[in-house]
Write a protein that holds these residues in place. Structure first.
Motif, PDB file in Angstrom:
ATOM      1  N   GLN A   1      65.668  19.692  42.915  1.00 19.40           N
ATOM      2  CA  GLN A   1      66.127  19.864  44.042  1.00 19.40           C
ATOM      3  C   GLN A   1      66.952  18.545  44.473  1.00 19.40           C
ATOM      4  OE1 GLN A   1      63.001  20.852  46.749  1.00 19.40           O
ATOM      5  NE2 GLN A   1      64.296  20.636  48.706  1.00 19.40           N
ATOM      6  N   VAL A   2      66.106  17.424  44.359  1.00 21.02           N
ATOM      7  CA  VAL A   2      66.869  16.089  44.680  1.00 21.02           C
ATOM      8  C   VAL A   2      68.150  15.900  44.014  1.00 21.02           C
ATOM      9  CG1 VAL A   2      66.425  13.768  44.942  1.00 21.02           C
ATOM     10  CG2 VAL A   2      64.672  15.159  45.125  1.00 21.02           C
ATOM     11  N   TRP A   3      68.137  16.309  42.705  1.00 20.43           N
ATOM     12  CA  TRP A   3      69.371  15.899  41.968  1.00 20.43           C
ATOM     13  C   TRP A   3      70.780  16.869  42.609  1.00 20.43           C
ATOM     14  CZ3 TRP A   3      69.528  13.107  37.219  1.00 20.43           C
ATOM     15  CH2 TRP A   3      68.505  12.617  37.016  1.00 20.43           C
ATOM     16  N   ARG A   4      70.051  18.336  42.935  1.00 18.42           N
ATOM     17  CA  ARG A   4      71.173  19.088  43.474  1.00 18.42           C
ATOM     18  C   ARG A   4      71.583  18.496  44.834  1.00 18.42           C
ATOM     19  NH1 ARG A   4      67.641  22.988  41.500  1.00 18.42           N
ATOM     20  NH2 ARG A   4      66.587  23.317  43.540  1.00 18.42           N
ATOM     21  N   GLU A   5      70.587  17.917  45.771  1.00 14.36           N
ATOM     22  CA  GLU A   5      71.090  17.502  46.982  1.00 14.36           C
ATOM     23  C   GLU A   5      71.978  16.420  46.733  1.00 14.36           C
ATOM     24  OE1 GLU A   5      67.716  17.789  49.629  1.00 14.36           O
ATOM     25  OE2 GLU A   5      67.224  19.686  49.407  1.00 14.36           O
ATOM     26  N   ALA A   6      71.516  15.576  46.160  1.00 16.79           N
ATOM     27  CA  ALA A   6      72.482  14.421  45.881  1.00 16.79           C
ATOM     28  C   ALA A   6      73.948  14.792  45.607  1.00 16.79           C
ATOM     29  CB  ALA A   6      71.550  13.589  44.763  1.00 16.79           C
ATOM     30  N   ILE A   7      73.998  15.544  44.915  1.00 13.62           N
ATOM     31  CA  ILE A   7      75.492  16.201  44.295  1.00 13.62           C
ATOM     32  C   ILE A   7      76.090  16.543  45.510  1.00 13.62           C
ATOM     33  CG2 ILE A   7      76.767  17.788  42.982  1.00 13.62           C
ATOM     34  CD1 ILE A   7      74.921  17.328  40.793  1.00 13.62           C
ATOM     35  N   GLU A   8      75.395  17.625  46.162  1.00 16.37           N
ATOM     36  CA  GLU A   8      75.943  18.245  47.508  1.00 16.37           C
ATOM     37  C   GLU A   8      76.329  17.031  48.457  1.00 16.37           C
ATOM     38  OE1 GLU A   8      72.739  20.811  48.582  1.00 16.37           O
ATOM     39  OE2 GLU A   8      73.169  22.223  46.838  1.00 16.37           O
ATOM     40  N   TYR A   9      75.432  16.248  48.538  1.00 11.30           N
ATOM     41  CA  TYR A   9      75.489  15.053  49.528  1.00 11.30           C
ATOM     42  C   TYR A   9      76.825  14.060  49.432  1.00 11.30           C
ATOM     43  CZ  TYR A   9      73.935  11.217  52.594  1.00 11.30           C
ATOM     44  OH  TYR A   9      73.909  10.223  53.371  1.00 11.30           O
ATOM     45  N   SER A  10      76.875  13.905  48.183  1.00 15.42           N
ATOM     46  CA  SER A  10      78.049  13.028  47.657  1.00 15.42           C
ATOM     47  C   SER A  10      79.458  13.709  47.752  1.00 15.42           C
ATOM     48  CB  SER A  10      77.838  12.645  46.089  1.00 15.42           C
ATOM     49  OG  SER A  10      78.264  14.024  45.328  1.00 15.42           O
ATOM     50  N   PHE A  11      79.688  15.081  47.808  1.00 11.54           N
ATOM     51  CA  PHE A  11      80.672  15.961  48.074  1.00 11.54           C
ATOM     52  C   PHE A  11      80.865  15.791  49.728  1.00 11.54           C
ATOM     53  CE2 PHE A  11      80.466  18.537  43.936  1.00 11.54           C
ATOM     54  CZ  PHE A  11      81.037  17.492  43.261  1.00 11.54           C
TER      55      PHE A  11
ATOM     56  N   PRO B   1      77.831  25.569  49.093  1.00  5.84           N
ATOM     57  CA  PRO B   1      79.163  25.872  48.391  1.00  5.84           C
ATOM     58  C   PRO B   1      80.211  24.993  47.769  1.00  5.84           C
ATOM     59  CG  PRO B   1      79.136  26.779  50.636  1.00  5.84           C
ATOM     60  CD  PRO B   1      77.950  25.728  50.414  1.00  5.84           C
ATOM     61  N   ARG B   2      79.976  23.693  48.147  1.00  9.23           N
ATOM     62  CA  ARG B   2      80.843  22.557  47.704  1.00  9.23           C
ATOM     63  C   ARG B   2      80.828  22.468  46.062  1.00  9.23           C
ATOM     64  NH1 ARG B   2      82.627  19.362  52.355  1.00  9.23           N
ATOM     65  NH2 ARG B   2      81.850  19.993  54.148  1.00  9.23           N
ATOM     66  N   ALA B   3      79.849  22.524  45.417  1.00  7.92           N
ATOM     67  CA  ALA B   3      79.727  22.084  43.990  1.00  7.92           C
ATOM     68  C   ALA B   3      80.322  23.253  43.244  1.00  7.92           C
ATOM     69  CB  ALA B   3      78.045  22.008  43.650  1.00  7.92           C
ATOM     70  N   PRO B   4      80.084  24.566  43.478  1.00 10.62           N
ATOM     71  CA  PRO B   4      80.868  25.748  42.786  1.00 10.62           C
ATOM     72  C   PRO B   4      82.241  25.635  43.296  1.00 10.62           C
ATOM     73  CG  PRO B   4      79.403  26.379  44.588  1.00 10.62           C
ATOM     74  CD  PRO B   4      78.970  25.137  44.577  1.00 10.62           C
ATOM     75  N   ILE B   5      82.817  25.132  44.368  1.00 16.31           N
ATOM     76  CA  ILE B   5      84.013  25.152  44.764  1.00 16.31           C
ATOM     77  C   ILE B   5      84.835  24.118  43.770  1.00 16.31           C
ATOM     78  CG2 ILE B   5      85.765  24.558  46.366  1.00 16.31           C
ATOM     79  CD1 ILE B   5      84.116  26.017  48.457  1.00 16.31           C
TER      80      ILE B   5
ATOM     81  N   LEU C   1      78.393  21.004  36.983  1.00 10.56           N
ATOM     82  CA  LEU C   1      78.406  21.511  38.403  1.00 10.56           C
ATOM     83  C   LEU C   1      77.839  22.879  38.743  1.00 10.56           C
ATOM     84  CD1 LEU C   1      81.310  19.707  40.044  1.00 10.56           C
ATOM     85  CD2 LEU C   1      79.159  19.004  40.126  1.00 10.56           C
ATOM     86  N   MET C   2      78.492  24.029  37.705  1.00 10.10           N
ATOM     87  CA  MET C   2      77.782  25.266  37.796  1.00 10.10           C
ATOM     88  C   MET C   2      76.403  25.471  37.325  1.00 10.10           C
ATOM     89  SD  MET C   2      80.195  26.892  39.259  1.00 10.10           S
ATOM     90  CE  MET C   2      79.225  28.561  39.075  1.00 10.10           C
ATOM     91  N   SER C   3      76.115  24.657  36.482  1.00 11.03           N
ATOM     92  CA  SER C   3      74.509  24.620  35.977  1.00 11.03           C
ATOM     93  C   SER C   3      73.800  24.355  37.016  1.00 11.03           C
ATOM     94  CB  SER C   3      74.387  23.773  34.625  1.00 11.03           C
ATOM     95  OG  SER C   3      75.302  24.367  33.504  1.00 11.03           O
ATOM     96  N   THR C   4      74.095  22.920  37.715  1.00 14.18           N
ATOM     97  CA  THR C   4      73.240  22.711  38.748  1.00 14.18           C
ATOM     98  C   THR C   4      73.325  23.638  39.932  1.00 14.18           C
ATOM     99  OG1 THR C   4      73.967  20.417  38.352  1.00 14.18           O
ATOM    100  CG2 THR C   4      72.968  20.682  40.465  1.00 14.18           C
ATOM    101  N   PHE C   5      74.263  24.117  40.219  1.00 13.12           N
ATOM    102  CA  PHE C   5      74.360  25.261  41.188  1.00 13.12           C
ATOM    103  C   PHE C   5      73.416  26.429  41.025  1.00 13.12           C
ATOM    104  CE2 PHE C   5      76.443  29.010  43.010  1.00 13.12           C
ATOM    105  CZ  PHE C   5      76.129  28.955  44.441  1.00 13.12           C
ATOM    106  N   LEU C   6      73.741  27.042  39.912  1.00 14.88           N
ATOM    107  CA  LEU C   6      73.089  28.092  39.653  1.00 14.88           C
ATOM    108  C   LEU C   6      71.443  27.909  39.213  1.00 14.88           C
ATOM    109  CD1 LEU C   6      75.317  29.817  36.732  1.00 14.88           C
ATOM    110  CD2 LEU C   6      75.011  30.356  39.203  1.00 14.88           C
ATOM    111  N   SER C   7      71.155  26.822  38.908  1.00 15.98           N
ATOM    112  CA  SER C   7      69.433  26.507  38.687  1.00 15.98           C
ATOM    113  C   SER C   7      69.071  26.194  40.141  1.00 15.98           C
ATOM    114  CB  SER C   7      69.466  25.214  37.894  1.00 15.98           C
ATOM    115  OG  SER C   7      69.853  23.792  39.057  1.00 15.98           O
TER     116      SER C   7
END
Length: 546
Positions: free
Chosen positions: A269-279, A441-445, A489-495
């Motif tokens: 969860q923290v990893w996913r939110e860090a990617i989303e936050y960076s975008f 939605p930012r990571a899959p976009i 990015l898609m693996s992170t989003f789908l997980s």
């Protein structure tokens, strides 16, 4: 006549030559606006990373255990994902010289990416509107004879707790109590029973914010550019002063003592939110960078330096603000000798900024300065997003009545915000929007964008386009990041997809609706393309037999 014929021929060419990058396409004319001498293109792009999102939205301010690990991941992902995507979107606008939708003439199957970006922009600008209203309200309250949140109000419910004593169960700090009770008029039982009543004072500030955004956007990008130097200088001055001030707070180092690096291994969860936050912090996947790239002047060697400076500015603003607010939170712990019970999400940074200005000499002046700075930042971020949406209307006939579209968009977004975010339950709606349709939605976009540019259009062809446009070739590091980004990015989003409580169901529904145009446009394109091809092959085969 000969000169006119040459001009027409130049406009119609599609070849990859230097002259073609300086010409207009008959299908999508160049955006006519260009920078004047009072502001540079580079400064405006850099300024897009100095906005309200950088100094307001920090998901883990309330949790010291995950605060520093989250910031660490955020900065790592910013280097390997956010910066390469920032460069890619900016280059897409520079190469095509078109808006968020028309830029996909290079690969029509991906036109749905532009639609998804616009939907994300709409969710984002609605959310930022109420933050602007909050900041304007606190700016006005800073003009009182003394700050209203310096002391506890007798009629506060739940009760307010004075400083330098344990925080009783169910009570709140003065800054939190004032913000929830007298600015938001917040419902304490969540969304059970509905959103509650519309808050009149907050609604007035919300409408004022949208009127100012319209006045900025109606002059198109020129009016916005006049705000840039003022708001950037004001922001950095405020941050530098606050950074010096927090070093004198007792308990400011608590964030370093209570961090738990083990949270990095307790799930994704923290990893996913860090990617989303960076975008989110780098304005990726909302179309703004494509729009700004389309305004790029015809000068060489502008892209890499601009992207690097924007990256540095975003990191200093975001990380610096996070440490300032983390230090203030640590001082709050020392004041109350136990948990401060600061809420996570949209309210945490506003409460901590309020608490900080109440601690320093000249609190009224600094409160006015900081919240006015936040108000200007929110207006500039909203205006840039509105300009991104308006820039998609590029037809010759549409451009003549762009003002009507601008009024319609501002009115509709303002009306939606009043009915949802300016209510007693508006804080819960804002937290929901920021967690779901604004961030996820930012990571899959971004994954689809890199997939199309790298494997559909061709990374080599795109890099050659960048070279002919600005005279520089993207680095090996960027090309590698673009190649591996889709899978990661898609693996992170789908997980992260899971069927949980009611909120998660609605959240994934909105995220799916945001991403749906990508799949729908691709499907329709493939069906149309192969059916037409099969039809012609079938007809050609019949003619050949005859």
């Amino acid at each position: 006549m000969q000169i006119k014929f040459k001009n027409i021929k130049l406009l119609s060419t599609r070849s990859k030559t230097v002259s073609s990058t300086d010409s207009e396409s008959t299908e999508g004319p160049l955006i006519e606006d260009r920078w004047t001498n009072n502001i540079s293109y580079r400064q405006l792009v850099i300024s897009s990373c100095i906005g309200i999102l950088q100094v307001w939205w920090h998901p883990y301010l309330h949790d010291f255990a995950r605060f520093l690990p989250f910031l660490f991941l955020y900065n790592v992902f910013s280097v390997f994902f956010a910066y390469p995507l920032f460069y890619l979107e900016l280059a897409l606008g520079v190469v095509t010289r078109k808006g968020v939708l028309n830029c996909w003439d290079m690969s029509p199957c991906a036109r749905g990416v532009g639609i998804a970006m616009l939907i994300t922009s709409m969710f984002t600008v609605i959310s930022l509107g109420v933050v602007s209203a909050w900041c304007l309200a606190l700016t006005v309250h800073s003009l009182h004879s003394f700050l209203p949140w310096l002391h506890c109000a007798a009629d506060a419910n739940p009760p307010c707790a004075a400083r330098h004593r344990p925080l009783p169960e169910g009570s709140e700090t003065p800054a939190q109590s004032f913000f929830f009770n007298f600015v938001l008029n917040l419902k304490r039982n969540g969304l059970s029973g509905g959103l509650g009543n519309v808050v009149p004072e907050l609604t007035v500030y919300y409408v004022i914010s949208w009127i100012l955004v319209y006045l900025i956007a109606c002059k198109r990008i020129y009016s916005y550019s006049k705000m840039v130097l003022f708001k950037d200088a004001l922001t950095y001055f405020s941050l530098v002063v606050c950074a010096v001030g927090v070093t004198r707070l007792n308990g400011a180092g608590r964030m370093f003592k209570e961090c738990d690096w083990g949270v990095l291994f307790n799930g994704f969860q923290v990893w996913r939110e860090a990617i989303e936050y960076s975008f989110l912090q780098m304005c990726v996947s909302q179309g703004t960078l494509v729009m700004l790239g389309s305004y790029c002047p015809k000068q060489k060697q502008k892209l890499t330096n601009t992207a690097l400076l924007a990256f540095a500015v975003s990191k200093t603003c975001c990380t610096g603000t996070a440490f300032i607010l983390g230090a203030v939170h640590g001082a709050l712990y020392l004041d109350y000798d136990n948990s401060t019970r600061i809420w996570g999400g949209a309210s945490s940074s506003i409460v901590l900024w309020s608490d900080y200005v109440a601690r320093i000499p000249g609190s009224q002046f600094w409160s006015f300065l900081i919240f006015f700075s936040l108000f200007v930042l929110s207006l500039s971020s909203m205006a840039l997003l509105v300009q991104t949406i308006i820039s998609t209307f590029t037809g010759r006939l549409v451009r003549k009545i762009t003002w009507a579209f601008l009024i319609l968009i501002c009115f509709l977004l303002c009306f939606i915000g009043i009915l949802t975010l300016c209510t007693q339950g508006g804080l819960y709606i804002l937290n929901f929007l920021m967690r779901w349709p604004v961030s996820k939605p930012r990571a899959p976009i971004a994954a689809v964008l890199t997939l199309v540019v790298t494997f559909v259009y061709g990374q080599t062809a795109f890099c050659e386009d960048v070279y002919f446009a600005v005279g520089e070739y993207p680095s090996v590091f960027l090309r590698i990041c673009w190649a591996v980004a889709p899978l990661i990015l898609m693996s992170t989003f789908l997980s992260g997809i899971s069927y949980g409580p009611f909120e998660a169901g609605i959240g994934w529904t909105l995220v799916s609706l945001t991403l749906a145009p990508i799949a729908i446009v691709m499907l329709l394109y493939l069906i149309f393309k192969f059916r037409v091809r099969d039809f012609f092959l079938h007809m050609c085969g019949k003619n050949y037999e005859h």
